[in-house]
Design a protein around this motif. Structure first.
Motif, PDB file in Angstrom:
ATOM      1  N   VAL A  48      -1.566  -2.300   2.528  1.00 54.51           N
ATOM      2  CA  VAL A  48      -0.244  -1.597   2.812  1.00 54.51           C
ATOM      3  C   VAL A  48       0.878  -2.684   3.012  1.00 54.51           C
ATOM      4  N   ARG A  51       2.333  -3.008  -0.922  1.00 55.96           N
ATOM      5  CA  ARG A  51       2.852  -1.793  -1.532  1.00 55.96           C
ATOM      6  C   ARG A  51       4.091  -1.974  -2.169  1.00 55.96           C
ATOM      7  N   ALA A  64       0.509   5.839   4.085  1.00 52.75           N
ATOM      8  CA  ALA A  64       0.219   4.714   3.201  1.00 52.75           C
ATOM      9  C   ALA A  64      -1.236   4.113   3.980  1.00 52.75           C
ATOM     10  N   GLU A  68      -4.383   3.801   1.248  1.00 54.28           N
ATOM     11  CA  GLU A  68      -5.025   2.467   1.230  1.00 54.28           C
ATOM     12  C   GLU A  68      -6.486   2.493   1.796  1.00 54.28           C
TER      13      GLU A  68
END
Length: 101
Positions: A48, A51, A64, A68
């Protein structure tokens, strides 16, 4: 998992463990040694954080994390589960001391 939390140390819990013949292992509270999910949370957190557009609010964080989580390799999860035998053996050898995991 008994992490020495107050709720795990009540007389009722101790009586239940005694009645089942379960003996406690001594280890520090919140010890990641025998809590393999900590390895998974670490991997998820790194994904995360890495990103291109990191989350900026609760909704984007949830999105997120979900995205993920779905990308985590099954092999990572399998390795964490399979490591438990080594973790427990090491913890027993070290009489509940810190292990290198």
């Amino acid at each position: 998992m008994d992490d020495n939390a107050t709720c795990h140390r009540t007389l009722a819990v101790q009586d239940c463990l005694d009645s089942e013949g379960i003996q406690r292992l001594v280890w520090p509270a919140r010890s990641p040694d025998l809590n393999p999910i900590e390895n998974v949370w670490d991997a998820l957190g790194r994904q995360v954080a890495g990103r291109k557009y990191p989350p900026t609010n609760k909704n984007t964080l949830i999105r997120a994390l979900t995205e993920e989580w779905d990308k985590l390799p099954q092999q990572l999860l399998d390795n964490v589960v399979q490591s438990m035998v080594r973790r427990v053996e090491c913890c027993i050898t070290l009489h509940g001391g810190h292990i290198p995991y």
